[in-house]
Scaffold this active site. Structure first.
Site, PDB file in Angstrom:
ATOM      1  N   HIS A  24      -4.216  11.829 -27.070  1.00  0.00           N
ATOM      2  CA  HIS A  24      -4.546  10.483 -26.585  1.00  0.00           C
ATOM      3  C   HIS A  24      -5.438   9.741 -27.568  1.00  0.00           C
ATOM      4  CE1 HIS A  24      -3.685  11.525 -22.079  1.00  0.00           C
ATOM      5  NE2 HIS A  24      -2.589  11.269 -22.768  1.00  0.00           N
TER       6      HIS A  24
ATOM      7  N   LYS B  97       5.896  22.664 -14.002  1.00  0.00           N
ATOM      8  CA  LYS B  97       5.077  21.529 -13.593  1.00  0.00           C
ATOM      9  C   LYS B  97       4.951  21.470 -12.073  1.00  0.00           C
ATOM     10  CE  LYS B  97       3.517  16.979 -14.217  1.00  0.00           C
ATOM     11  NZ  LYS B  97       3.428  15.799 -15.066  1.00  0.00           N
TER      12      LYS B  97
ATOM     13  N   HIS C 103      -3.488  17.124 -25.176  1.00  0.00           N
ATOM     14  CA  HIS C 103      -3.515  15.703 -24.831  1.00  0.00           C
ATOM     15  C   HIS C 103      -4.844  15.022 -25.154  1.00  0.00           C
ATOM     16  CE1 HIS C 103       0.285  16.493 -22.992  1.00  0.00           C
ATOM     17  NE2 HIS C 103       0.399  15.263 -22.532  1.00  0.00           N
TER      18      HIS C 103
ATOM     19  N   ARG D  31      -4.659  21.879 -12.662  1.00  0.00           N
ATOM     20  CA  ARG D  31      -3.708  20.883 -13.164  1.00  0.00           C
ATOM     21  C   ARG D  31      -4.127  20.370 -14.538  1.00  0.00           C
ATOM     22  NH1 ARG D  31      -0.389  15.980 -10.136  1.00  0.00           N
ATOM     23  NH2 ARG D  31       0.474  15.128 -12.042  1.00  0.00           N
TER      24      ARG D  31
ATOM     25  N   LYS E  17       1.613  11.285 -10.863  1.00  0.00           N
ATOM     26  CA  LYS E  17       0.652  10.482 -11.623  1.00  0.00           C
ATOM     27  C   LYS E  17       1.353   9.232 -12.109  1.00  0.00           C
ATOM     28  CE  LYS E  17      -2.694  13.602 -13.694  1.00  0.00           C
ATOM     29  NZ  LYS E  17      -3.305  13.956 -14.996  1.00  0.00           N
TER      30      LYS E  17
ATOM     31  N   ASN F 151      -2.894  19.185 -19.626  1.00  0.00           N
ATOM     32  CA  ASN F 151      -3.383  18.316 -20.688  1.00  0.00           C
ATOM     33  C   ASN F 151      -3.556  19.041 -22.016  1.00  0.00           C
ATOM     34  OD1 ASN F 151      -3.563  15.855 -19.267  1.00  0.00           O
ATOM     35  ND2 ASN F 151      -5.356  16.640 -18.197  1.00  0.00           N
TER      36      ASN F 151
ATOM     37  N   HIS G 202       4.037   9.292 -27.833  1.00  0.00           N
ATOM     38  CA  HIS G 202       3.218  10.213 -27.048  1.00  0.00           C
ATOM     39  C   HIS G 202       3.450  11.693 -27.404  1.00  0.00           C
ATOM     40  CE1 HIS G 202       1.021  11.725 -23.573  1.00  0.00           C
ATOM     41  NE2 HIS G 202       2.078  12.452 -23.256  1.00  0.00           N
TER      42      HIS G 202
ATOM     43  N   GLU H  78      -5.532  17.140  -9.476  1.00  0.00           N
ATOM     44  CA  GLU H  78      -6.227  17.557 -10.692  1.00  0.00           C
ATOM     45  C   GLU H  78      -7.715  17.785 -10.479  1.00  0.00           C
ATOM     46  OE1 GLU H  78      -4.963  15.578 -14.281  1.00  0.00           O
ATOM     47  OE2 GLU H  78      -6.643  16.373 -15.403  1.00  0.00           O
TER      48      GLU H  78
ATOM     49  N   ARG I 149       0.824  -1.224   0.000  1.00  0.00           N
ATOM     50  CA  ARG I 149       0.000   0.000   0.000  1.00  0.00           C
ATOM     51  C   ARG I 149       0.854   1.270   0.000  1.00  0.00           C
ATOM     52  NH1 ARG I 149      -2.958  -2.828   4.018  1.00  0.00           N
ATOM     53  NH2 ARG I 149      -4.629  -4.027   3.065  1.00  0.00           N
TER      54      ARG I 149
ATOM     55  N   GLU J  29       6.591  18.534 -25.041  1.00  0.00           N
ATOM     56  CA  GLU J  29       6.096  18.865 -23.695  1.00  0.00           C
ATOM     57  C   GLU J  29       6.784  20.125 -23.163  1.00  0.00           C
ATOM     58  OE1 GLU J  29       3.626  17.039 -22.246  1.00  0.00           O
ATOM     59  OE2 GLU J  29       3.762  15.021 -23.119  1.00  0.00           O
TER      60      GLU J  29
HETATM   61  N1  NAD Z   1       2.858  10.391 -15.342  1.00  0.00           N
HETATM   62  C1  NAD Z   1       2.730  11.485 -16.032  1.00  0.00           C
HETATM   63  O1  NAD Z   1       2.426  12.539 -15.488  1.00  0.00           O
HETATM   64  C2  NAD Z   1       2.999  11.446 -17.504  1.00  0.00           C
HETATM   65  C3  NAD Z   1       3.133  12.633 -18.221  1.00  0.00           C
HETATM   66  C4  NAD Z   1       3.447  12.545 -19.567  1.00  0.00           C
HETATM   67  C5  NAD Z   1       3.615  11.325 -20.181  1.00  0.00           C
HETATM   68  N2  NAD Z   1       3.473  10.200 -19.462  1.00  0.00           N
HETATM   69  C6  NAD Z   1       3.682   8.885 -20.065  1.00  0.00           C
HETATM   70  O2  NAD Z   1       5.042   8.767 -20.458  1.00  0.00           O
HETATM   71  C7  NAD Z   1       5.139   7.822 -21.521  1.00  0.00           C
HETATM   72  C8  NAD Z   1       6.035   8.343 -22.594  1.00  0.00           C
HETATM   73  O3  NAD Z   1       7.324   8.558 -22.046  1.00  0.00           O
HETATM   74  P1  NAD Z   1       8.616   8.449 -22.956  1.00  0.00           P
HETATM   75  O4  NAD Z   1       8.439   9.278 -24.142  1.00  0.00           O
HETATM   76  O5  NAD Z   1       9.792   8.672 -22.073  1.00  0.00           O
HETATM   77  O6  NAD Z   1       8.551   6.941 -23.463  1.00  0.00           O
HETATM   78  P2  NAD Z   1       9.473   5.676 -23.199  1.00  0.00           P
HETATM   79  O7  NAD Z   1       9.648   5.400 -21.778  1.00  0.00           O
HETATM   80  O8  NAD Z   1       8.910   4.601 -24.033  1.00  0.00           O
HETATM   81  O9  NAD Z   1      10.892   6.128 -23.798  1.00  0.00           O
HETATM   82  C9  NAD Z   1      11.003   6.366 -25.155  1.00  0.00           C
HETATM   83  C10 NAD Z   1      12.082   5.465 -25.787  1.00  0.00           C
HETATM   84  O10 NAD Z   1      13.374   5.969 -25.473  1.00  0.00           O
HETATM   85  C11 NAD Z   1      14.172   4.969 -24.857  1.00  0.00           C
HETATM   86  N3  NAD Z   1      15.067   5.664 -23.965  1.00  0.00           N
HETATM   87  C12 NAD Z   1      14.753   6.270 -22.785  1.00  0.00           C
HETATM   88  N4  NAD Z   1      15.827   6.916 -22.308  1.00  0.00           N
HETATM   89  C13 NAD Z   1      16.841   6.720 -23.190  1.00  0.00           C
HETATM   90  C14 NAD Z   1      18.186   7.171 -23.264  1.00  0.00           C
HETATM   91  N5  NAD Z   1      18.701   7.991 -22.334  1.00  0.00           N
HETATM   92  N6  NAD Z   1      18.939   6.769 -24.300  1.00  0.00           N
HETATM   93  C15 NAD Z   1      18.407   5.970 -25.272  1.00  0.00           C
HETATM   94  N7  NAD Z   1      17.139   5.543 -25.285  1.00  0.00           N
HETATM   95  C16 NAD Z   1      16.360   5.919 -24.234  1.00  0.00           C
HETATM   96  C17 NAD Z   1      13.187   4.023 -24.257  1.00  0.00           C
HETATM   97  O11 NAD Z   1      13.738   2.761 -24.091  1.00  0.00           O
HETATM   98  C18 NAD Z   1      12.060   4.048 -25.276  1.00  0.00           C
HETATM   99  O12 NAD Z   1      12.381   3.188 -26.328  1.00  0.00           O
HETATM  100  C19 NAD Z   1       3.728   7.579 -21.987  1.00  0.00           C
HETATM  101  O13 NAD Z   1       3.311   6.316 -21.533  1.00  0.00           O
HETATM  102  C20 NAD Z   1       2.908   8.668 -21.308  1.00  0.00           C
HETATM  103  O14 NAD Z   1       1.580   8.270 -21.025  1.00  0.00           O
HETATM  104  C21 NAD Z   1       3.167  10.245 -18.148  1.00  0.00           C
HETATM  105 ZN    ZN Z   2       2.198  14.307 -22.060  1.00  0.00          ZN
END
Ligand code: NAD
Ligand code: ZN
Ligand code: NAD
Ligand code: ZN
Lengths: 375, 375
Positions: free
Chosen positions: B258, B233, B254, B247, B150, B251, B273, B243, B128, B192
């Site tokens: 999405h 942020k 987004h 907050r 999040k 989006n 994304h 949110e 938990r 972003e």
């Molecule tokens: N929690 C939140 O508030 C929030 C906000 C925005 C996005 N997200 C989520 O984040 C995700 C997208 O994140 P992302 O774009 O980082 O995707 P990801 O984690 O898939 O990374 C993108 C790619 O880059 C590679 N990678 C990462 N770091 C690297 C590095 N230093 N060198 C080489 N390769 C590297 C990864 O292996 C992957 O193939 C989505 O699922 C989205 O929903 C969450």
């Molecule tokens: Zn985003």
């Protein structure tokens, strides 16, 4: 109807803007539509229940919702502790999303602690938290699991190891439905009722020793016992929602109990939760006596009362054999109540005088278990 | 070493007793052992990473932990959005429990937003709630997903529909590691960064239009852009953690984004994304212009800048075809930002003047999408 209204009790759980009511009394399933409609902004509900409860109460509950114009869908899961798994969590989340439950709508758990824990967890993670209503139908769920916001499932590594804190918005405890509970399940729930006496209410425990037959029979004594239990739990939860301190007292009997549940592989044919707690509470009193903290007479008094109502009080009453002491110790050590390798136990100085002991030596526990385990 | 120390920036996320620091700068992976050891009481860590990041940084990270006497285990998952699933959530929970991570120990996400969201969710539900450290390695994760608590996974019903709020205890954003990110992923994260300008920082957006090449190249401008984004942020999160209000501005772009991700089945070969967000932000500005809220010049300016850095800005740049407008609308309606059937959208009155619109008519959105969809 007047009798119903008089008999009904309300316990408030005080948690600031997340406070909520527990309604306790007869006829609450038929009144559920009214009680929910007057509190809920949305008009959609997903009801989760199990295969034992569904034929008895799902129809009446859905009817009560429909009468108030609430649009409800339902999902019936297998009954039993094994339902607290990722597999069923996934199906609950899926049903709730398929029903397009939104922020003002709600997810309802209609059933015992298994359905409550699983459904509450799903409500806590769907859209990062949805409204949640508990309609507990077992005695254990009415006096314990439906109150306080602990939700979760089991893992191969132990019980309740995965979950969230997610408070319900309302609890409806219909005391009539307990009449269809098997005597064994009623007794199991009763172990938790007795627990509140043993924690810090010696007078309540003495009243139970005198009045338990009335509690089992139903009517005013049952409502009184349930309301006292809910109030006791509500007080602890309000003071320590996240179990950083005194909430741990609610685990009296549970460290041993959970180890026994793990050892019997959550097989309810061999042991149900309340039975594990019953044996665990006796062991906790005996262990406290062994550590010269309490009189052995208190342990004997606990054993006598729980035995009289028909609960198991000794490990050798569990059918099918138990693993050796060292194995049970492993299960205890993997339990949540461990901090930096030291064992935290709820021990006692006597009836209604339990306390949190922070550094119980493992060797003492193993020696004690060896003594108590069936040869 | 002096250069490293000067370049490093700290942004504090202010959330009472759950406040935490974001450290931003070069060399933080090698310094991770020191930074973590000085903050963590426990001495055990479970590191979750993906198959792209592991060969590049896992060894160095584990070495840095070991140098400080921290006992660490690691789990390497497949890279990509599909990893945000129940299946992988179960394996993360299992590894963390198998490693016997206790209350003072921690779970670490070493990777992009996928690993961060999944691992944060697991940390939020194991026992938990367990301690959680983000070591974001993608630009998107450094400026967005690692900050704010999040967490979650995707469901067949939509993106991020299952999860919890679970704040990290520390964020370590090593700006050097972005050099190995593919140009496509760097650009996706940059969407972003630009978003913060478009929400309410017109000067920052203007600075980006001028300085984006320096941000892409690395060094001071990159650190500056990341720190400004994290601060933006952090401010929003501190004001509205759950949110309930402002907050939602985060989006921007987004809701459309999405829907496009869902329409391309989260297939990163077609759309990642940040690319969805880029197209979504252009659409949000165009839709705002269509509703006579903003000048079409602003939409053109956004499109020009995002196009210049190499981001897609139009739906017809997505390979493989898209479903009809009505289907996209369905995905939008199932998104979280729907209250009692009405559509909530982030619209804008111009660059840096976005706002939450509560009752956007579905018919307008469908008509607009029909216009914009490739014929
Ligand atoms: N929690 C939140 O508030 C929030 C906000 C925005 C996005 N997200 C989520 O984040 C995700 C997208 O994140 P992302 O774009 O980082 O995707 P990801 O984690 O898939 O990374 C993108 C790619 O880059 C590679 N990678 C990462 N770091 C690297 C590095 N230093 N060198 C080489 N390769 C590297 C990864 O292996 C992957 O193939 C989505 O699922 C989205 O929903 C969450
Ligand atoms: Zn985003
Ligand atoms: N969340 C908490 O704070 C908390 C506290 C204590 C226990 N628990 C959990 O609660 C669970 C045990 O709860 P339980 O004992 O209610 O188990 P349960 O839900 O399995 O119910 C026991 C049995 O009684 C049946 N049943 C329930 N209501 C009935 C009725 N009115 N008539 C006929 N049959 C009925 C059920 O179908 C089941 O077969 C355990 O998983 C335990 O971990 C949670
Ligand atoms: Zn219990």
């Amino acid at each position: 109807m007047t009798a119903t209204a008089t008999a009904r009790r309300t316990v408030r759980v005080d948690l600031g803007d997340r406070s909520y009511d527990i309604l306790i009394g007869p006829g609450l399933i038929s009144a559920a539509g009214r009680e929910i409609a007057s509190r809920l902004k949305g008009r959609k509900i997903a009801v989760i229940t199990d295969a034992h409860v569904a034929p008895l109460y799902l129809g009446g509950f859905m009817g009560a919702l429909q009468a108030e114009g609430i649009d409800a869908v339902s999902l019936v899961l297998p009954a039993g502790e094994k339902t607290k798994s990722f597999e069923h969590l996934i199906s609950v989340c899926d049903s709730v999303l398929a029903a397009r439950i939104e922020r003002n709508d709600a997810v309802v758990a209609l059933g015992g602690g298994v359905i409550g824990d699983l459904t509450g967890f799903a409500a806590g993670i769907v859209r990062r938290g949805s409204r949640f209503i508990q309609v507990p139908t077992s005695l254990l769920a009415q006096v314990d699991s439906s109150v306080g916001g602990k939700t979760g499932i089991n893992s191969p590594h132990g019980k309740n190891l995965i979950g969230v804190f997610h408070q319900p918005d309302l609890v409806l405890a219909d005391t009539d439905v307990l009449d269809t509970l098997s005597p064994r399940e009623f007794r199991a729930g009763y172990a938790e009722v007795a627990k509140y006496g043993l924690i810090d209410k010696p007078d309540f425990f003495a009243w139970l020793e005198k009045s338990w037959r009335d509690v089992f029979a139903g009517g005013e004594a049952r409502i009184e016992a349930i309301a006292t239990s809910c109030q006791a739990k509500a007080d602890v939860v309000a003071a320590d929602e996240r179990e950083n301190g005194q909430r741990a007292l609610l685990n009296l009997g549970h460290t041993f109990g959970h180890a026994l549940e793990a050892a019997t592989e959550y097989d309810s044919a061999r042991l149900v939760h309340g039975e594990g707690v019953s044996i665990g509470m006796v062991l906790a009193h005996q262990f406290s006596a062994r550590m010269n903290l309490a009189s052995p007479d208190d342990a004997r008094r606990v054993e006598a009362h729980l035995g009289e109502v028909g609960l198991p009080t000794k490990m050798d009453q569990i059918p099918g054999g138990l693993p050796p002491a060292e194995k049970l110790m492993d299960a205890i050590a993997q339990d949540k109540k461990v901090k930096a390798g030291k064992l935290t136990f709820i021990l006692t100085r006597g009836i209604g005088q339990s306390f949190v002991a922070d550094d119980v030596p493992q060797s003492e526990v193993i020696a004690f278990l060896k003594e108590k385990l069936p040869k």
